[in-house]
Design a protein around this motif. Structure first.
Motif, mmCIF file in Angstrom:
data_model
loop_
_atom_site.group_PDB
_atom_site.id
_atom_site.type_symbol
_atom_site.label_atom_id
_atom_site.label_comp_id
_atom_site.label_asym_id
_atom_site.label_seq_id
_atom_site.Cartn_x
_atom_site.Cartn_y
_atom_site.Cartn_z
ATOM 1 N N GLY A 1 3.355 7.662 -7.466
ATOM 2 C CA GLY A 1 3.151 8.905 -8.201
ATOM 3 C C GLY A 1 4.212 9.951 -7.914
ATOM 4 N N PRO A 2 4.466 10.257 -6.639
ATOM 5 C CA PRO A 2 5.534 11.226 -6.338
ATOM 6 C C PRO A 2 6.894 10.797 -6.881
ATOM 7 N N ARG A 3 7.193 9.501 -6.823
ATOM 8 C CA ARG A 3 8.484 9.027 -7.350
ATOM 9 C C ARG A 3 8.579 9.301 -8.848
ATOM 10 N N CYS A 4 7.440 9.115 -9.560
ATOM 11 C CA CYS A 4 7.430 9.396 -10.999
ATOM 12 C C CYS A 4 7.609 10.884 -11.278
ATOM 13 N N ARG B 1 -3.374 7.353 -3.201
ATOM 14 C CA ARG B 1 -2.448 7.383 -4.330
ATOM 15 C C ARG B 1 -2.757 8.546 -5.265
ATOM 16 N N ALA B 2 -4.056 8.809 -5.485
ATOM 17 C CA ALA B 2 -4.444 9.921 -6.362
ATOM 18 C C ALA B 2 -4.050 11.265 -5.762
ATOM 19 N N LEU B 3 -4.116 11.371 -4.433
ATOM 20 C CA LEU B 3 -3.798 12.634 -3.759
ATOM 21 C C LEU B 3 -2.301 12.832 -3.567
ATOM 22 N N ALA B 4 -1.529 11.753 -3.683
ATOM 23 C CA ALA B 4 -0.104 11.825 -3.370
ATOM 24 C C ALA B 4 0.674 12.723 -4.322
ATOM 25 N N THR B 5 0.170 12.891 -5.538
ATOM 26 C CA THR B 5 0.866 13.745 -6.503
ATOM 27 C C THR B 5 0.504 15.218 -6.321
ATOM 28 N N ALA C 1 0.835 -1.201 0.000
ATOM 29 C CA ALA C 1 0.000 0.000 0.000
ATOM 30 C C ALA C 1 0.868 1.248 0.000
ATOM 31 N N LEU C 2 1.904 1.250 0.836
ATOM 32 C CA LEU C 2 2.799 2.401 0.904
ATOM 33 C C LEU C 2 3.485 2.655 -0.436
ATOM 34 N N GLU C 3 3.951 1.602 -1.069
ATOM 35 C CA GLU C 3 4.639 1.744 -2.351
ATOM 36 C C GLU C 3 3.685 2.219 -3.442
ATOM 37 N N ASN C 4 2.441 1.754 -3.391
ATOM 38 C CA ASN C 4 1.439 2.216 -4.349
ATOM 39 C C ASN C 4 1.228 3.720 -4.240
ATOM 40 N N THR D 1 7.555 9.154 2.916
ATOM 41 C CA THR D 1 7.035 9.922 4.056
ATOM 42 C C THR D 1 5.675 10.530 3.706
ATOM 43 N N ARG D 2 5.570 11.072 2.491
ATOM 44 C CA ARG D 2 4.288 11.638 2.046
ATOM 45 C C ARG D 2 3.226 10.548 1.978
ATOM 46 N N ALA D 3 3.604 9.375 1.466
ATOM 47 C CA ALA D 3 2.665 8.259 1.358
ATOM 48 C C ALA D 3 2.199 7.799 2.730
#
Length: 353
Positions: free
Chosen positions: A100-103, A147-151, A93-96, A113-115
């Motif tokens: 987005g931020p990693r991309c 995940r959608a909000l992470a970016t 879940a954390l990696e999912n 940390t954000r995730a």
């Protein structure tokens, strides 16, 4: 809400051999817009066009005043939650959520940390290491939202986000989603078939049919004053269009012949008339009493829902009536039986077409 500077301003024109879409959307910062419509109306195409996944032949997409029309999908400030969530099975879940931020080039530690903060925000901090297959439907939906909000998008798109959930989970997740959307400062567009989702989650509703906008307004206004048969069925109203002259409205009946509907108050011109199935009373003999509408109709079908029975009737007009099980037993109704359906004039809403 009528924003001066919308967070989203888009005109979407998509054409295919058997389908054409042409709609204009304006959504204010912090506003949630729900798209309703029958299957094939173009709702998901709207989301795909906003995300850059469906090519447009004309129009524009502007988010916070920035023209994104020619910007590739991966570079748009957009977060999207798909109907089946599309989580990566091989990632936790954390990696999912951190994907987005990693991309976007965010360093790994900062992205994780954000995730973690977002998973905590959606109540899943204890499931950070879980793989999607071990999550419940409600948990997977919340991971997809995180995940959608992470970016850190400015436009959030949700395609039937609650459709895959059972009724009990749906209630709980809808409440969670409502709180998270209230905290989101950008524009949100939700596609749903469920009027309750629209009522609870949205500030405004747009109804799309055959690729065009047919009605919009607050959820309450749309529910009270439907303008198409689809919306009327969705919110459970009997709806007819006709021409008013005083307290009489002439509508087109089932066979095409004119049928009179009596309404309270005086009206003129093209109007809609609408009334709830609960306002319809059924009788074996013609009713008397206060000014009312009465039609001799045949029982077309009977279905039980909750503590009510819905009786579908056909004849000079088609309509639905809700009665109690005791009422059904007393009338001894069966398909094909003839009954009188009556509605008081004061129960009939009448408004301009």
């Amino acid at each position: 809400m009528t924003p001066t500077h919308p967070a989203l301003d888009a005109r979407l024109v998509v054409r295919r051999p058997s389908f054409a879409l042409d709609v204009h959307l304006r959504v204010a910062p912090g506003e949630v817009l729900a798209l309703l419509g029958p299957n094939g109306a173009g709702k998901s195409t709207v989301l795909r066009a906003l995300a850059g996944l469906a090519p447009m032949v004309d129009g524009h997409v502007r988010v916070d005043g920035l023209d994104l029309t020619a910007v590739p999908t991966e570079r748009r400030p957009i977060g999207m939650v798909f109907q089946d969530y599309l989580l990566f099975d091989h990632m936790s879940a954390l990696e999912n959520v951190a994907f987005g931020p990693r991309c976007q080039g965010v360093p790994k530690t900062e992205a994780r940390t954000r995730a973690a903060r977002l998973l905590d925000r959606v109540g899943l901090a204890d499931h950070a290491g879980a793989r999607p297959r071990s999550l419940s439907g409600g948990q997977a939906q919340r991971v997809a939202l995180a995940r959608a909000l992470a970016t850190r998008p400015r436009l959030l798109l949700l395609d039937e986000p609650l459709a895959a959930l059972d009724a009990h989970t749906r209630f709980s997740v809808r409440s969670h989603l409502q709180r998270h959307l209230a905290d989101f400062g950008g524009a949100t567009v939700i596609v749903t078939h469920d009027p309750l989702d629209a009522m609870v989650l949205a500030d405004r509703v747009m109804v799309v049919e055959d690729g065009a906008l047919v009605q919009q307004g607050s959820p309450v206004d749309v529910a009270r004053r439907p303008r198409t048969g689809y919306v009327a069925r969705l919110v459970g109203l009997n709806l007819y269009r006709g021409r008013a002259d005083g307290t009489r409205v002439t509508v087109t009946g089932t066979s095409g012949a004119p049928v009179a509907v009596t309404v309270a108050g005086t009206h003129s011109g093209e109007v809609f008339t609408a009334f709830t199935p609960r306002s319809v009373a059924l009788y074996r003999t013609r009713p008397d009493g206060s000014p009312r509408n009465a039609w001799r109709l045949a029982v077309d079908g009977i279905e039980r829902f909750g503590d009510q029975v819905r009786v579908h009737l056909t004849g000079e007009v088609d309509l639905s009536a809700d009665i109690t099980p005791a009422g059904l037993a007393e009338l001894a109704l069966a398909p094909g039986d003839l009954v009188w359906a009556s509605v008081k004039a004061t129960e009939v809403a009448c408004y301009p077409a």
